[in-house]
Design a protein around this motif. Sequence first.
Motif, PDB file in Angstrom:
ATOM      1  N   ALA A  10     -47.277-108.263 -17.667  1.00 37.81           N
ATOM      2  CA  ALA A  10     -47.298-107.680 -16.322  1.00 37.81           C
ATOM      3  C   ALA A  10     -48.418-108.300 -15.481  1.00 37.81           C
ATOM      4  O   ALA A  10     -48.227-108.606 -14.300  1.00 37.81           O
ATOM      5  N   LEU A 155     -44.074-106.371  -7.500  1.00 39.09           N
ATOM      6  CA  LEU A 155     -43.782-105.030  -7.996  1.00 39.09           C
ATOM      7  C   LEU A 155     -42.799-105.028  -9.161  1.00 39.09           C
ATOM      8  O   LEU A 155     -42.627-104.008  -9.824  1.00 39.09           O
ATOM      9  N   VAL A 158     -43.902-103.745 -12.690  1.00 35.88           N
ATOM     10  CA  VAL A 158     -43.824-102.345 -13.153  1.00 35.88           C
ATOM     11  C   VAL A 158     -42.642-102.131 -14.097  1.00 35.88           C
ATOM     12  O   VAL A 158     -42.833-101.678 -15.235  1.00 35.88           O
TER      13      VAL A 158
END
Length: 234
Positions: A10, A155, A158
């Motif tokens: 991530a 994003l 996530v």
Amino acid sequence: MVLLGSLVNAAGIIIGSLLGLLLRRIPESMKQTVMTGIGLFVMVLGLDMALESEQLFIVIISLVFGAVIGEAIDIEKKLHQVGHWLEKKLSRNQTGDFAQGFVSATLIFVIGAMAIVGSLDSGLREDHDILYTKSMIDGFTSMVLSSTLGIGVLLSAVPVFIYEGGIAVFANVIHQYVPESLLEDLISEITAVGGILIFAIGINMLAIKAIRVANLLPSLAVVAVIIVLMKLFN
């Protein structure tokens, strides 16, 4: 730490995306050529993964039933709705197609052999080498994608973390109850189905044909159910 590999992956996406947002002045022709190169690589990677199947009949059955489920739910539409909602909340002044960036990046980073095998390795052996390698690849890809498609790519870190972390934790909890032969079969056939979806993503990236890849995602669950049922009744 079971989740270390997922966290690094991530972080790689976030760092790559931030670099991409700072490099928006890359010539458009260069972006297009780089994206074409990535699209071609994604297609080759998908094909290579798809050929790992030892039971192609299971793969096609999984794709058919997965497509029926996916179209009934319309996952593609819901993912875009999530992207548009996030765009309104977090990216009112951003340029680029936020929803497309979020959806495309999520699919590219989530579907694939490295995500599955790497997460299982993290959960079963706490060996994160595969996810470390994947984080480098995803970081470079996210840099290119975010320079074109915007902050939506960032994003995508996530759902990637939730997906990989979920697999790692799940594997860590249940590995003592699942026979090794079953795990091997699951990884092999899920990888094959995932490879076909990756190939479809490459087709989308090259604008050859618009494929609702997200609506094929249930195929991954269907193939797992089929493999488990076959093991139970054999």
